[in-house]
Design a protein around this motif. Structure first.
Motif, PDB file in Angstrom:
ATOM      1  N   UNK A 289      85.024 -20.961  33.969  1.00  0.00           N
ATOM      2  CA  UNK A 289      86.129 -20.023  34.218  1.00  0.00           C
ATOM      3  C   UNK A 289      87.439 -20.804  34.339  1.00  0.00           C
ATOM      4  N   UNK A 290      88.444 -20.404  33.569  1.00  0.00           N
ATOM      5  CA  UNK A 290      89.743 -21.063  33.605  1.00  0.00           C
ATOM      6  C   UNK A 290      90.668 -20.277  34.539  1.00  0.00           C
ATOM      7  N   UNK A 291      91.206 -20.961  35.545  1.00  0.00           N
ATOM      8  CA  UNK A 291      92.065 -20.303  36.532  1.00  0.00           C
ATOM      9  C   UNK A 291      93.506 -20.233  36.029  1.00  0.00           C
ATOM     10  N   UNK A 292      94.378 -19.614  36.823  1.00  0.00           N
ATOM     11  CA  UNK A 292      95.766 -19.381  36.411  1.00  0.00           C
ATOM     12  C   UNK A 292      96.521 -20.677  36.109  1.00  0.00           C
ATOM     13  N   UNK A 293      96.142 -21.778  36.760  1.00  0.00           N
ATOM     14  CA  UNK A 293      96.850 -23.030  36.526  1.00  0.00           C
ATOM     15  C   UNK A 293      96.307 -23.791  35.310  1.00  0.00           C
ATOM     16  N   UNK A 294      95.392 -23.163  34.543  1.00  0.00           N
ATOM     17  CA  UNK A 294      94.866 -23.781  33.334  1.00  0.00           C
ATOM     18  C   UNK A 294      93.676 -24.682  33.566  1.00  0.00           C
ATOM     19  N   UNK A 295      93.213 -24.791  34.789  1.00  0.00           N
ATOM     20  CA  UNK A 295      92.083 -25.649  35.114  1.00  0.00           C
ATOM     21  C   UNK A 295      90.819 -24.830  35.318  1.00  0.00           C
ATOM     22  N   UNK A 296      89.690 -25.448  35.054  1.00  0.00           N
ATOM     23  CA  UNK A 296      88.424 -24.811  35.398  1.00  0.00           C
ATOM     24  C   UNK A 296      88.244 -24.895  36.908  1.00  0.00           C
ATOM     25  N   UNK A 297      87.359 -24.090  37.436  1.00  0.00           N
ATOM     26  CA  UNK A 297      87.117 -24.112  38.881  1.00  0.00           C
ATOM     27  C   UNK A 297      86.632 -25.495  39.315  1.00  0.00           C
ATOM     28  N   UNK A 298      85.788 -26.120  38.487  1.00  0.00           N
ATOM     29  CA  UNK A 298      85.257 -27.445  38.812  1.00  0.00           C
ATOM     30  C   UNK A 298      86.380 -28.487  38.861  1.00  0.00           C
ATOM     31  N   UNK A 299      87.284 -28.459  37.862  1.00  0.00           N
ATOM     32  CA  UNK A 299      88.386 -29.422  37.832  1.00  0.00           C
ATOM     33  C   UNK A 299      89.312 -29.227  39.027  1.00  0.00           C
ATOM     34  N   UNK A 300      89.557 -27.972  39.371  1.00  0.00           N
ATOM     35  CA  UNK A 300      90.450 -27.689  40.494  1.00  0.00           C
ATOM     36  C   UNK A 300      89.837 -28.150  41.822  1.00  0.00           C
ATOM     37  N   UNK A 301      88.513 -27.963  41.933  1.00  0.00           N
ATOM     38  CA  UNK A 301      87.831 -28.394  43.159  1.00  0.00           C
ATOM     39  C   UNK A 301      87.844 -29.919  43.282  1.00  0.00           C
ATOM     40  N   UNK A 302      87.601 -30.608  42.169  1.00  0.00           N
ATOM     41  CA  UNK A 302      87.617 -32.078  42.169  1.00  0.00           C
ATOM     42  C   UNK A 302      89.002 -32.600  42.549  1.00  0.00           C
TER      43      UNK A 302
ATOM     44  N   UNK B  84      89.710 -38.683  34.727  1.00  0.00           N
ATOM     45  CA  UNK B  84      88.545 -39.434  34.264  1.00  0.00           C
ATOM     46  C   UNK B  84      87.251 -38.675  34.543  1.00  0.00           C
ATOM     47  N   UNK B  85      87.205 -37.961  35.674  1.00  0.00           N
ATOM     48  CA  UNK B  85      85.992 -37.243  36.057  1.00  0.00           C
ATOM     49  C   UNK B  85      85.797 -35.948  35.288  1.00  0.00           C
ATOM     50  N   UNK B  86      86.891 -35.293  34.918  1.00  0.00           N
ATOM     51  CA  UNK B  86      86.787 -33.955  34.315  1.00  0.00           C
ATOM     52  C   UNK B  86      87.172 -33.890  32.848  1.00  0.00           C
ATOM     53  N   UNK B  87      87.875 -34.913  32.356  1.00  0.00           N
ATOM     54  CA  UNK B  87      88.323 -34.873  30.973  1.00  0.00           C
ATOM     55  C   UNK B  87      89.608 -34.101  30.769  1.00  0.00           C
TER      56      UNK B  87
END
Length: 286
Positions: free
Chosen positions: A235-248, A267-270
């Motif tokens: 899921x891509x959030x309003x800031x353009x990040x996936x939930x996983x990337x935003x959490x990291x 580096x962790x999320x690409x």
């Protein structure tokens, strides 16, 4: 290229995968009329032909002799003979021999005609309930565990249904590897013994199907078609990040300077570090 009008024809004939009633009338007519039948296993095919009262000469054409046999078949076609190619079950070339032969015949500018019929992969997909608008057929995964797990890792993020064949003595190990590489909650369909007496189509998560096979040894018998649900898109959030990337990023921002946090998160999320840096500033401002 124009096909040689004086030459014979190579027919690619699909045969039943279980239920003998699935041999089409056209396939039967072709098998009765050709000069010779090239078969993956002549003993297996002779039993099929005997059932239908078909008496034609047989020629072995399998993985170990196909390249050499192709030259012989091309010459016979050029001499005007008609030849049918069959595998042990289903459609030739689909995880079965035949590619080198068909390629050689076409390169020789000779006619190849399909006689459609049974195919385990297509039959399983049609009843699986899995998305079928786009799919990928892998065939057999590597037999050894390390190679099998490596290939599963490569397919893990594929967004569409993917399909493999598996044998009864490897099905449990394959599910164990899927649990490790895809996760126990990935959805699967196991289609077993299609068109035969004990045909079974099971659906559920990897973990659920592991439990079913552990509890009932009968469900571990027969040939399997395994259909794997494609990976869910993040899921891509309003800031353009996936939930996983935003959490990291959120965890790193609380512990590190913004620039360093965004670089590590990248580096962790690409995800590009500039996008993460901007999102991190927004987090700080919240």
């Amino acid at each position: 290229m124009s096909e040689n009008s004086g030459a014979g024809t190579l027919y690619i004939v699909a045969t039943p995968i279980g239920n003998l009633g699935d041999l089409s009338p056209r396939a039967k007519d072709v098998l009765m009329s050709v000069d010779v039948i090239a078969a993956e296993d002549t003993r297996h095919t002779s039993r099929l032909l005997s059932h239908f009262g078909i008496k034609r000469p047989l020629l072995a054409c399998h993985d170990y002799n196909e390249r050499g046999r192709s030259e012989q078949i091309v010459r016979r076609l050029q001499d005007g003979e008609s030849i049918a190619l069959v595998s042990d079950a289903g459609t030739p070339l689909i995880s079965d021999p035949g590619y080198h032969l068909v390629n050689a015949v076409r390169e020789a500018d000779l006619k190849v005609v399909p006689i459609p019929g049974a195919c385990a992969m297509v039959a399983a997909l049609s009843v699986s309930g899995m998305p079928s608008d786009r799919f990928f057929f892998e065939g057999f995964l590597p037999a050894k565990g390390a190679g099998r797990r490596k290939r599963m890792t490569e397919l893990a993020d594929f967004p569409h249904t993917w399909i493999v064949y598996e044998s009864p003595h490897r099905i449990v190990d394959m599910l164990d590897d899927m649990a490790q590489e895809l996760g126990g909650d990935r959805r699967l369909v196991l289609a077993r013994e299609l068109t035969k007496t004990f045909e079974t189509v099971l659906s559920g998560t990897v973990s659920e199907l592991q439990d079913i096979l552990a509890e009932d040894e009968n469900q571990r018998r027969g040939e399997f078609v395994v259909l794997v649900h494609g990976a869910e898109k993040p899921e891509i959030l309003d800031d353009g990040l996936s939930e996983e990337a935003r959490r990291t990023l959120g965890v790193l921002v609380r512990e590190l300077p913004m620039k360093q946090a965004s670089q590590i998160a990248s580096k962790l999320t690409g995800v590009k570090s500039k996008l993460l840096y901007k999102a991190g500033l927004a987090m700080k401002g919240d």
